[in-house]
Design an enzyme around this catalytic site. Structure first.
Site, short mmCIF file in Angstrom:
data_model
loop_
_atom_site.label_atom_id
_atom_site.label_comp_id
_atom_site.label_asym_id
_atom_site.label_seq_id
_atom_site.Cartn_x
_atom_site.Cartn_y
_atom_site.Cartn_z
N CYS A 15 0.84 -1.21 0.00
CA CYS A 15 0.00 0.00 0.00
C CYS A 15 0.87 1.25 0.00
O CYS A 15 2.06 1.21 0.29
CB CYS A 15 -0.94 0.01 1.21
SG CYS A 15 -0.06 0.18 2.78
N CYS A 18 2.43 2.03 3.34
CA CYS A 18 3.57 1.14 3.62
C CYS A 18 4.79 1.60 2.84
O CYS A 18 5.92 1.56 3.34
CB CYS A 18 3.24 -0.30 3.21
SG CYS A 18 1.76 -0.93 4.02
N ASP A 396 1.91 18.65 -37.89
CA ASP A 396 2.92 18.94 -38.89
C ASP A 396 2.49 18.19 -40.15
O ASP A 396 1.95 17.09 -40.05
CB ASP A 396 4.28 18.44 -38.37
CG ASP A 396 5.39 18.70 -39.36
OD1 ASP A 396 5.34 19.73 -40.04
OD2 ASP A 396 6.30 17.85 -39.47
#
Length: 705
Positions: A15, A18, A396
């Protein structure tokens, strides 16, 4: 790489909280100078002398395993039901159910039932309490700290059954969240597994198999039909169709012959090939893609930065609210301490910012991984978000909307000279020129076997053409403007020039000081897919599609009308393109510029999103653009915009889910309906909801446009 800097892969990083704690623990190691932890990629970079044992000790609270980046690790697939934390969760469930059955048969709060609930709490919550109590002593307030306080509080006020249910639900939600985040990380793992780990090398008459790390530049790979190519290189012997979908996202195999470039991780379909290695394993295109994807996943998107900042103030605010709910009514209104402490504990649980914190990163990580697998390299969450908010796209012309390889379409002789002689003279002069139109004339002269002449005294006439002596005669070649200045452009020729320009062609004139000799029309062929892609973009709501070109206005207008563009801007130098992008941003807001990643760099950098084409072929495109379309085609552009919008939509849904569920749960405090188990279902339900919602992006593909 710096000798003192080491990169590691991580397993078991479960997590975001953590991850933050793990990083903080590493910083406390005396020999560590700096540390960077990439949660999305489960990757750790440490500056300073440190051992793997020290790093694993820093992550022992979460069972984090550390491996050197270059170490080939076989991932240990463990059944969901065989993981220790999942087994303890099942034991906790069994003990909780037995506790409830005992309560039902022997009466509420019977000592035997309480014994079962205490056993469920201790067995199911052992890992949780170990971290939570350590955090309380250090005044570190994360998810596990708040849960520990809530369960201990429940035990103190005699809510043993509630405490046991909370422990079980928390264990289940942790297991499911870990599983879901692992699924999101799978996008990078799948990229890492694209290229083979072993290569077959031809050395003299001998064929040797070895690890790709041991292959040197210049070695020759021997690739059989049906095999994947192990390293980037150049075909030296053989012809075959190569499936490049893993790198460029192209579904149709590409024919390769001697001299062509091939990429690691692509599939040889038909013939045998011998390929001279041009890049070591760490420098291949796929290695660069993996590196850039990981860097992109580590970069926090604007929404994530806002959420993280919000969560920083939100958590203390929730703790203060929980404390006030627990003590204010009993202290000032004589309400029941037990009842309101219980409500305060429930608020503490429901208020955890877990769902809010993961609402953005899981979506970003999943989307960037999905895009990379489909041949689109998005170099950060910020660019993903910007692409989802585009109002206009500037293209372009040369090499983007067109093939970038002009061809001669007409030769009109205005004198006694025939087509072949005209081409021969034009070729002699253009051999000295670097202009793309010159190459078209040279190719046509070779194709028609035109006579070969030598040019002398070549002089370039800036912006207009060139002159040289061919066969003792001074010849000029260039734009109509050059011959108009020389007063050699009669009205009928001028009309022919205008007509050809209106058809999207560029006209080159050849003549002497005294008369025009010929007119050559050259056109850059429009890509077959360009019109369909412009239509798709307009269906997606991109109303402004603009072409920027250095070509003349008539040619630009003709191509613009052919493709259905909303605007064309012609006769532009690179500095003019930069100014054009600034103007478009003022008019339309968020603007993307699409080019080849090498030319027009200022315009690409100025646009909100710079998109390069052909990223697989040019290192410059990979390095300079915000987004690279790995194939030399616009096919992936609508998919990329659709994916970006879907990601933005999911992030907004996630934040709304996370906040709405918490607000509803908090409102249940007023009538006293918020229980501890309901609080954890609301909190963990929100977390799982946002993670699973984000994982929908794994399936996003072109068919979803």
């Amino acid at each position: 790489m710096d000798d003192n800097r080491n990169v590691y892969r991580l397993q078991g990083l479960s997590c975001t909280n953590c991850a933050a704690k793990f990083e903080k623990n590493i910083r406390t190691i005396a020999t560590v100078e700096d540390v960077q932890l990439n949660f999305g990629a489960a990757k750790l970079t440490v500056q300073g002398a440190v051992t793997i044992d020290q790093l694993e000790e820093a992550g022992a609270f979460d069972g984090i395993k550390v491996f050197p980046e270059r170490q080939r690790q076989v991932e240990q697939k463990q059944s969901f039901w065989k993981k220790r934390q999942n087994i303890t969760a099942l034991v906790a469930l069994f003990l909780t159910v037995v506790g409830y059955v005992t309560n039902f048969q022997l009466g509420d709060n019977h000592p035997v039932a309480i014994g079962f609930f205490i056993a469920a709490i201790l067995i199911g919550g052992y890992d949780l309490f170990k971290v939570g109590i350590a955090n309380i002593t250090k005044l570190q307030f994360d998810m596990k700290t708040l849960m520990t306080i809530a369960i201990i509080g429940a035990a103190i006020i005699g809510e043993w059954a509630e405490g046991a249910v909370v422990v079980f639900l928390f264990a289940v939600s942790e297991a499911l969240e870990s599983y879901s985040i692992d699924k999101a990380r799978q996008s990078i793992r799948s990229l890492m597994n694209i290229a083979p780990k072993r290569a077959t090398i031809r050395r003299g008459n001998e064929i040797v198999e070895m690890d790709v790390e041991d292959v040197q530049i210049g070695d020759v790979l021997f690739i059989r039909p049906g095999q994947k190519i192990a390293l980037d290189g150049e075909v030296v012997i053989g012809q075959s169709s190569i499936n490049q979908a893993a790198i460029t996202g192209e579904s149709i195999p590409v024919h390769k012959q001697p001299g062509d470039e091939v990429y690691a991780g692509t599939l040889n379909e038909e013939g045998s090939l011998e390929v001279r290695v041009t890049k070591r394993v760490e420098d291949t295109t796929i290695a660069k893609i993996i590196h850039l994807v990981e860097e992109a996943q580590a970069e926090r998107a604007p929404t994530q930065q806002f959420v993280d900042k919000f969560a920083k103030y939100y958590t203390p605010a929730i703790m203060a609210i929980a404390f006030l709910i627990a003590v204010f009514p009993p202290l000032f209104f004589g309400a029941s301490w037990e009842e309101w402490i219980y409500s305060g504990l429930a608020v503490l649980v429901v208020g955890c910012p877990c769902a809010l914190v993961v609402s953005t990163p899981v979506a970003i990580v999943t989307a960037i991984g999905n895009a990379a697998r489909n041949g689109v390299l998005i170099k950060g969450g910020i660019h993903l978000e910007e692409a989802g908010q585009l109002h206009a796209i500037a293209f372009d012309k040369t090499g983007t909307l067109t093939e970038g390889k002009p061809v001669v379409t007409e030769i009109v002789s205005l004198s006694a000279k025939g087509e072949q002689e005209v081409l021969g003279i034009a070729r002699a002069i253009e051999e000295y020129s670097q202009h793309p139109l010159a190459s078209a004339i040279i190719r046509e002269a070779i194709r028609l076997n035109a006579p070969v002449y030598q040019a002398e005294d070549f002089t370039s006439i800036t912006g207009k053409g060139a002159k040289a002596v061919v066969e003792s005669t001074d010849y000029f070649i260039g734009s109509p403007a050059l011959f108009e200045e020389m007063q050699l452009l009669p009205v009928e020729v001028k009309n022919t020039v205008s007509q050809l320009q209106a058809e999207g062609k560029t006209v080159i004139l050849l003549g002497t000081k005294f008369e025009l000799k010929a007119l050559i029309a050259v056109a850059d062929q429009v890509r077959k897919t360009s019109k369909r892609i412009i239509e798709k973009l307009q269906q997606l709501g991109i109303k402004q599609t603009v072409m920027l070109t250095g070509d003349n206005q008539l040619t630009a207008t003709a191509i613009g009308q052919q493709l259905g563009l909303t605007e064309t801007m012609a006769d532009l130098l690179p500095a003019d393109k930069l100014a054009a992008i600034k103007t478009l941003k003022m008019r339309y807001g968020n603007v993307a510029m699409i080019g080849d990643g090498v030319n027009d760099a200022p315009a690409l950098a100025t646009a909100n999103v710079g998109i390069a084409m052909g990223g697989a072929g040019t290192d410059a495109a990979l390095e300079t653009a915000d987004i690279a379309l790995m194939a030399d085609d616009l096919e992936k552009l609508p998919y990329m915009i659709s994916l970006s919008r879907k990601t933005l939509s999911i992030i907004k849904q996630n934040i709304s889910f996370a906040l709405l569920l918490k607000i509803v749960a908090l409102l249940l405090v007023i009538p006293g309906w918020l229980t501890l188990w309901l609080a954890i279902i609301a909190d963990m339900g929100a977390t799982l909801l946002v993670v699973l919602n984000s994982l929908r992006l794994i399936k996003k593909n072109e068919s979803g446009i």
